[in-house]
Every structure is written in C-alpha cells, then in structure tokens.
Enzyme design. Structure first.
Site, mmCIF file in Angstrom:
data_model
loop_
_atom_site.group_PDB
_atom_site.id
_atom_site.type_symbol
_atom_site.label_atom_id
_atom_site.label_comp_id
_atom_site.label_asym_id
_atom_site.label_seq_id
_atom_site.Cartn_x
_atom_site.Cartn_y
_atom_site.Cartn_z
ATOM 1 N N ASN A 11 0.866 -1.179 0.000
ATOM 2 C CA ASN A 11 0.000 0.000 0.000
ATOM 3 C C ASN A 11 0.902 1.227 0.000
ATOM 4 O O ASN A 11 1.411 1.633 1.044
ATOM 5 C CB ASN A 11 -0.912 -0.019 1.228
ATOM 6 N N ARG A 92 -2.914 -2.120 -3.210
ATOM 7 C CA ARG A 92 -4.089 -1.252 -3.027
ATOM 8 C C ARG A 92 -3.896 -0.037 -3.909
ATOM 9 O O ARG A 92 -2.944 0.725 -3.749
ATOM 10 C CB ARG A 92 -4.221 -0.820 -1.566
ATOM 11 N N HIS A 180 -12.287 3.752 0.373
ATOM 12 C CA HIS A 180 -12.248 2.776 1.469
ATOM 13 C C HIS A 180 -12.969 1.478 1.100
ATOM 14 O O HIS A 180 -13.371 0.715 1.969
ATOM 15 C CB HIS A 180 -12.843 3.350 2.775
ATOM 16 N N ARG A 236 -8.614 16.766 6.420
ATOM 17 C CA ARG A 236 -9.465 17.127 5.285
ATOM 18 C C ARG A 236 -10.790 17.685 5.804
ATOM 19 O O ARG A 236 -11.310 17.204 6.811
ATOM 20 C CB ARG A 236 -9.722 15.909 4.393
ATOM 21 N N GLY A 327 -12.536 4.283 14.671
ATOM 22 C CA GLY A 327 -13.746 3.498 14.897
ATOM 23 C C GLY A 327 -13.530 2.313 15.808
ATOM 24 O O GLY A 327 -14.416 1.937 16.586
ATOM 25 N N GLU A 376 -7.315 -4.374 5.454
ATOM 26 C CA GLU A 376 -7.258 -4.168 4.010
ATOM 27 C C GLU A 376 -6.180 -5.012 3.357
ATOM 28 O O GLU A 376 -6.362 -5.521 2.243
ATOM 29 C CB GLU A 376 -7.038 -2.680 3.721
#
Length: 392
Positions: A11, A92, A180, A236, A327, A376
């Site tokens: 990644n 990815r 995502h 962001r 999360g 991921e």
C-alpha cells in the site's frame, strides 16, 4: 494437499509504503511479516519489519527519495532476512475510475489506463503506480494484482453517483466514486451470514467515510470525486460549499497548489484544533483546550449527521459497524456520535463500548452496533490469491 503461496501486499501512499506478507494455503491465511517504509521523499527515511508475533526483526535508516526506492529497499530487507520467495504481489490502488470494478491482474494496458486516472487522484495515484512499476522492474515475471478502493461502490445507483452537474461532466467521469472500498469488502466478508438488510459501515481513521449497504449491495457513500469529500477528517474538511473555493480563488488569491494543501493537509481536526489531527491527542486535551474540544465535537456531530442521512437512504437501520483506527479504538467518539439516534432504534451500552467489545449496543437496542477491526492487506491478499491461483 493445497499448495502454499506467498503473497506480498503493498500500500504505497504519498509518504509511506506499508506492506504485509502472507502465507496462503487451502483458503487459510497467516501473516509472515509486516511493516513500513516511512518518510518517503523526506529526510530520516526508515524501514521497519515485524514478524508474525509483532516483534521487530529489522529496523534501518534509508534514504527513501521516492516510492520506487522504498520498494527496492523493502526487497533488499526481504532478501537479507531470507523471507520466503514471493509468488504474487497485490497492490491497493486508490482509484479505479468508472470502469475498473473488480481486482485485476496487472498488465501494461492497465498501467497505461491508471496513468490516465492520475488527474482524478493526483496525491495518491502516482505512488501506487510507481509501486507497481518498481516491483515489475525488480521481478519482471512476478504476477501482480491491482485492487481498487473505488470498486466496491460501482454498484451504487446513478442517483447516488451523480453530481447535479451538466451531463457532459458525468460523461467525462466527474462523479462520486467513493473510497475505502477494500475495507468495506473486508467488513462484509467478516459479517458473513450476519449481513443485515440495512447496514451502515463507518470507516473512521485519518481518512474517514461511511457506506450504506442494502441487501448486501452498495447504496450510497459519503466520499465523492476524491477522498477529500464527505464528512470532516484528520486533515481534510469533507464537503465544502463550492462558493468557499470560489471565494478563496477570487478574493484571497489562492492557486491550485494552495487549495490542495488546504483541503488535504491543513483542515479537518488539525485545522479546527490548531493542535493535532490525532483523535487521541485531542480527546486528552479537550478538557483544557477549547479548540481541541470543538474539533472533537464537530467530528462527532458530522459522523452523527452522516449516519442519519444514510439511514434515511436505507429507510431505517438494522446494524451500524465501526471500523478503522478511530472506529475501533475511540470509545468516546463512538458514544458521542451515537447520542441522539434513539429514533433509529440505536442505544449504546457504555460498559461494552468502553471495553471495545464486538457488540456495543444495549440489549434492548433495535439496531445492533458492532466494532469490527478491518484488514485491508488481508483483503488484497485474498483477491490476489483468487485471481492468480483460482484452484487454490
């Protein structure tokens, strides 16, 4: 007996190259090593490698001028550590555009197509493409697989994908792609038979988004044309009134480079707090720092609004899943984001939430709320194994 395959997952970001090395046999995966080449393009580059138990087995200072150098340095470490020979490399890739809707084996034609998508994600795509090319230069016969972060969302209805702009811009590819997606795919697999009719997955990390899933199919998502859209994130701003951009261009003299820095690096939690983009730092500071407190309050408020909006699109909510670094670990954010959502049948059990249990909803909550760690890299490994070794 099933053959064993060694799969490297890469990644490549704008300043780091994270990796995980998996052994896959008979549909079972096990981690061999993982780590990162950090501070690409800056001074103080470093490579860290951990074994399957999380113990450090290599740490070295390297000049990592660009992603290709970082990938080469990783392969040097793999050889020095005598790690198993690779059978395939999975990547990815942040953007697949409108046409790349599933993982693909890398070909020269695919690389050429991805280069045409650089304008859609100029901060993310060049590094990802360079990572693919670096592997090909080092091991030209090694199969590679590209997994697209946008692919999961390509099943959304047009009403969710389109911006209210003239048709020619839709035809030119200006649409809501969502991101995502590899994380969302992993959560869907982790849920298995437990996937409900009306599901929201909240991937909350430095980059954050949500996806609404109806009967196992993507219905809507919060991010848009780029990963800067949606709700507030680490650095962001999420969605902005277009007039703000026009004002900055016309009245404040901003150019494209300044706007890019503003919406990608200087806004969000960092911009509001003036302190940090790290949620833990802000939670620790909010008792004595009003700006940190406001950043956390805004973040949780915007998460709550996004849950409400996606629940409206779904016509209700059966399950909410939190994943991503925030999360999975920030119980206070989960609790505050879910306050006031009783009308959706949602109630959090404070004890379960504070201990980061799998299910954090109260026993009488009509909507189940779960915390599921994402992976991921493992999702990329599964895609790579399926494409290159379909017989197992």
């Amino acid at each position: 007996m099933s053959a064993r395959h060694i799969i490297l997952c890469i990644n490549v970001g704008s300043s780091s190259c994270k990796f995980a090395l998996y052994s896959v046999s008979g549909g079972a995966e096990s981690i061999v090593a993982e780590g990162v080449a950090d501070r690409i393009g800056s001074s103080g580059g470093k490579i860290r490698v951990r074994d399957a138990n999380g113990r450090s087995i290599a740490e070295s200072d390297r000049d990592l001028a660009r992603p290709q150098v970082a990938v080469d340095a990783l392969f040097d470490e793999f050889e020095r550590l005598k790690l198993p020979r690779l059978d395939v490399v999975g990547h990815r890739i942040v953007h697949g555009g409108a046409h790349h809707v599933a993982p693909e084996i890398v070909t020269p034609a695919l690389i050429a197509d991805l280069k045409r998508l650089i304008a859609f994600a100029p901060l993310h795509m060049p590094g990802g493409i360079e990572g693919v090319e670096a592997v090909a230069a080092r091991h030209p016969k090694l199969p590679q697989v590209a997994c697209f972060d946008t692919a999961f969302h390509r099943g959304m209805p047009e009403r969710a994908e389109r911006f209210p702009l003239p048709r020619e811009l839709w035809d030119a590819g200006v649409r809501r792609y969502g991101f995502h997606g590899i994380s969302y795919e992993y959560i869907m697999q982790a849920l298995g038979a437990d996937v409900p009719t009306r599901l929201i997955i909240a991937h909350l990390g430095n980059g954050a988004s949500m996806a609404a899933v109806e009967n196992g199919r993507p219905l809507d998502t919060t991010m848009g044309f780029t990963p800067a859209g949606g709700f507030m994130m680490g650095t962001r701003p999420g969605d902005l009134d277009p007039g703000v951009i026009l004002y900055l261009l016309e009245q404040k003299g901003y150019d494209a480079a300044q706007l890019s820095r503003l919406v990608n690096l200087k806004s969000g939690l960092l911009g509001v707090s003036g302190l940090s983009s790290d949620v833990k730092t802000l939670l620790d500071a909010r008792g004595s720092n009003a700006n940190a407190a406001m950043a956390v309050e805004m973040f949780c408020y915007q998460i709550k609004k996004a849950i409400g909006a996606l629940a409206a699109a779904l016509g209700g909510l059966d399950m909410l899943v939190f994943t991503g670094g925030i999360g999975e670990h920030a119980a206070a954010v989960r609790a505050e984001a879910c306050q006031g959502l009783a009308h959706l049948g949602l109630a959090i059990d404070p004890r379960r939430n504070d201990s980061n249990q799998d299910t954090i909803s109260a026993a009488d909550s009509r909507c189940r709320v779960r915390v599921i760690p994402t992976n991921e890299n493992l999702m990329v490994a599964r895609h790579a194994a399926r494409l290159v070794f379909p017989a197992g």
